[in-house]
Design a protein around this motif. Structure first.
Motif, PDB file in Angstrom:
ATOM      1  N   ASP A   1      60.122 -81.735   2.973  1.00 19.46           N
ATOM      2  CA  ASP A   1      59.112 -81.014   4.223  1.00 19.46           C
ATOM      3  C   ASP A   1      58.958 -79.658   3.452  1.00 19.46           C
ATOM      4  OD1 ASP A   1      57.638 -80.283   6.157  1.00 19.46           O
ATOM      5  OD2 ASP A   1      59.028 -80.562   7.672  1.00 19.46           O
ATOM      6  N   GLU A   2      57.759 -79.634   2.686  1.00 18.50           N
ATOM      7  CA  GLU A   2      57.365 -78.106   2.414  1.00 18.50           C
ATOM      8  C   GLU A   2      58.476 -77.380   1.670  1.00 18.50           C
ATOM      9  OE1 GLU A   2      54.474 -75.627   4.255  1.00 18.50           O
ATOM     10  OE2 GLU A   2      53.930 -77.169   5.662  1.00 18.50           O
TER      11      GLU A   2
ATOM     12  N   GLU B   1      63.022 -86.950  14.754  1.00 20.33           N
ATOM     13  CA  GLU B   1      62.254 -87.205  15.944  1.00 20.33           C
ATOM     14  C   GLU B   1      62.248 -88.510  16.078  1.00 20.33           C
ATOM     15  OE1 GLU B   1      61.225 -84.634  17.826  1.00 20.33           O
ATOM     16  OE2 GLU B   1      61.167 -82.957  16.498  1.00 20.33           O
TER      17      GLU B   1
ATOM     18  N   GLN C   1      62.118 -76.893   4.448  1.00 24.76           N
ATOM     19  CA  GLN C   1      61.556 -75.800   4.070  1.00 24.76           C
ATOM     20  C   GLN C   1      62.692 -74.708   3.796  1.00 24.76           C
ATOM     21  OE1 GLN C   1      58.164 -75.013   6.171  1.00 24.76           O
ATOM     22  NE2 GLN C   1      58.211 -72.628   5.530  1.00 24.76           N
TER      23      GLN C   1
ATOM     24  N   ARG D   1      59.573 -86.348  10.019  1.00 25.71           N
ATOM     25  CA  ARG D   1      60.828 -86.347  10.876  1.00 25.71           C
ATOM     26  C   ARG D   1      61.028 -87.653  11.479  1.00 25.71           C
ATOM     27  NH1 ARG D   1      62.700 -81.345  12.628  1.00 25.71           N
ATOM     28  NH2 ARG D   1      62.204 -79.781  11.245  1.00 25.71           N
TER      29      ARG D   1
ATOM     30  N   SER E   1      54.887 -82.821   9.239  1.00 25.99           N
ATOM     31  CA  SER E   1      56.127 -82.688   9.596  1.00 25.99           C
ATOM     32  C   SER E   1      56.684 -83.563  10.505  1.00 25.99           C
ATOM     33  CB  SER E   1      56.657 -81.037   9.872  1.00 25.99           C
ATOM     34  OG  SER E   1      57.735 -80.900   9.964  1.00 25.99           O
TER      35      SER E   1
HETATM   36  P1  ADP Z   1      56.763 -76.942  10.141  1.00 31.12           P
HETATM   37  O1  ADP Z   1      55.203 -77.198  10.141  1.00 31.12           O
HETATM   38  O2  ADP Z   1      57.175 -76.553   8.979  1.00 31.12           O
HETATM   39  O3  ADP Z   1      57.631 -77.991  10.722  1.00 31.12           O
HETATM   40  P2  ADP Z   1      56.759 -75.399  12.459  1.00 31.12           P
HETATM   41  O4  ADP Z   1      56.559 -73.768  12.415  1.00 31.12           O
HETATM   42  O5  ADP Z   1      55.451 -76.140  12.880  1.00 31.12           O
HETATM   43  O6  ADP Z   1      57.090 -75.591  10.933  1.00 31.12           O
HETATM   44  O7  ADP Z   1      57.934 -75.779  13.251  1.00 31.12           O
HETATM   45  C1  ADP Z   1      59.082 -75.137  13.115  1.00 31.12           C
HETATM   46  C2  ADP Z   1      59.931 -75.952  14.208  1.00 31.12           C
HETATM   47  O8  ADP Z   1      59.640 -75.766  15.424  1.00 31.12           O
HETATM   48  C3  ADP Z   1      60.035 -77.545  14.205  1.00 31.12           C
HETATM   49  O9  ADP Z   1      61.562 -77.839  14.455  1.00 31.12           O
HETATM   50  C4  ADP Z   1      59.093 -77.942  15.374  1.00 31.12           C
HETATM   51  O10 ADP Z   1      59.418 -79.128  15.636  1.00 31.12           O
HETATM   52  C5  ADP Z   1      59.207 -76.843  16.356  1.00 31.12           C
HETATM   53  N1  ADP Z   1      58.027 -76.599  16.952  1.00 31.12           N
HETATM   54  C6  ADP Z   1      56.675 -76.461  16.569  1.00 31.12           C
HETATM   55  N2  ADP Z   1      55.686 -76.186  17.271  1.00 31.12           N
HETATM   56  C7  ADP Z   1      56.325 -76.181  18.396  1.00 31.12           C
HETATM   57  C8  ADP Z   1      55.865 -76.054  19.749  1.00 31.12           C
HETATM   58  N3  ADP Z   1      54.374 -76.114  20.006  1.00 31.12           N
HETATM   59  N4  ADP Z   1      56.850 -76.097  20.829  1.00 31.12           N
HETATM   60  C9  ADP Z   1      58.093 -76.237  20.454  1.00 31.12           C
HETATM   61  N5  ADP Z   1      58.684 -76.561  19.238  1.00 31.12           N
HETATM   62  C10 ADP Z   1      57.617 -76.422  18.279  1.00 31.12           C
END
Ligand code: ADP
Ligand code: ADP
Length: 229
Positions: free
Chosen positions: A163-164, A53, A86, A47, A43
């Motif tokens: 993205d998924e 990002e 997603q 991004r 992801s």
């Molecule tokens: P995906 O893998 O589908 O992007 P995640 O659950 O990993 O879904 O992430 C969802 C959101 O949370 C994203 O915007 C990501 O940048 C943010 N995110 C993921 N992990 C963290 C973390 N450890 N701390 C802060 N934000 C996070």
């Protein structure tokens, strides 16, 4: 000249290295599937490509424009890259039609009538033109995701990033979204897609990229990828 080029791209969240030196070159019209375990940076990678990002090191060039952190090119890259998330990310207080019209009007300065025409065209394209007047909550998940795809297409991007796109859907809705994506693929759209749908990957991908711990650890055509070692 490739349409997307990443050279030694690194992304760090605090002290966590989410991408550690990713090189990736994508040609115009290519369909690339990105897979790999949860947390491997898939992801984050897509991004970074449309600059939701910001990467910390390395180079990202999209359609001839380099993503630097001060560039006005970023707006142009956003216009060139349609993103599908997603969780659909539709505006709940706007109809499907208005969700589709908003970005072309604001970002491209297209007038309301022209934006409406575009929206209707692409809603037909994903086969939900009959839902145009409804609000997102009135649609099934599969319909909402197809609406989100139409909304991205209304910007007439050169590249579609997914993205998924089916991960939040009930199983019976997955197929209709994958069918829509297959149809875009057969139109020659450049596509970069994070997905666990390996049947889709096998059918559509020119290349499958496998990530692990922030790096690309394998890439090959589907036949090679799926052949037993
Ligand atoms: P995906 O893998 O589908 O992007 P995640 O659950 O990993 O879904 O992430 C969802 C959101 O949370 C994203 O915007 C990501 O940048 C943010 N995110 C993921 N992990 C963290 C973390 N450890 N701390 C802060 N934000 C996070
Ligand atoms: P994937 O899409 O492969 O599941 P992600 O790119 O979402 O992986 O995340 C890669 C790693 O970076 C994960 O460990 C995740 O928790 C972390 N991460 C993602 N977004 C953020 C964020 N905004 N802040 C901190 N950590 C993040």
């Amino acid at each position: 000249e490739p349409i997307i080029r990443l050279e030694s791209v690194c992304k760090i969240y605090g002290e966590f290295q989410a991408l550690s030196g990713v090189d990736l070159v994508i040609s115009k019209g290519e369909k690339v599937i990105i897979c790999g375990p949860s947390g491997s940076g898939k992801s984050t990678l897509i991004r970074c490509i449309n600059h939701i990002e910001r990467h910390n090191r390395g180079r990202i060039v999209v359609n001839g424009m380099e993503l630097t952190n001060n560039g006005k090119d970023i707006a142009a890259v956003r216009r060139d890259t349609g993103m599908v998330f997603q969780n659909f990310n539709l505006f709940p207080h706007l109809t499907i039609l208005d969700n589709c019209c908003l970005a072309p009007m604001r970002v491209k300065g297209i007038g309301r009538e022209k934006a409406r025409e575009l929206a209707i065209h692409f809603l037909h394209r994903v086969r939900i033109a009959d839902q145009a007047g409804k609000y997102p909550s009135q649609l099934s998940g599969g319909q909402q995701q197809r609406a989100a795809i139409a909304r991205a297409l209304c910007m007439q991007p050169r590249i579609m990033l997914f993205d998924e796109p089916t991960s939040a859907l009930d199983p019976e809705m997955v197929k209709e979204v994958l069918e829509t994506m297959k149809s875009l693929a057969s139109d020659g759209m450049t596509m970069l897609c994070v997905t666990h749908e390996m049947g889709f990957a096998r059918e559509v991908a020119d290349r499958i990229v496998f990530m692990d711990r922030g790096a690309i650890v394998e890439q090959s055509d589907p036949a090679t990828f799926f052949s037993a070692p």
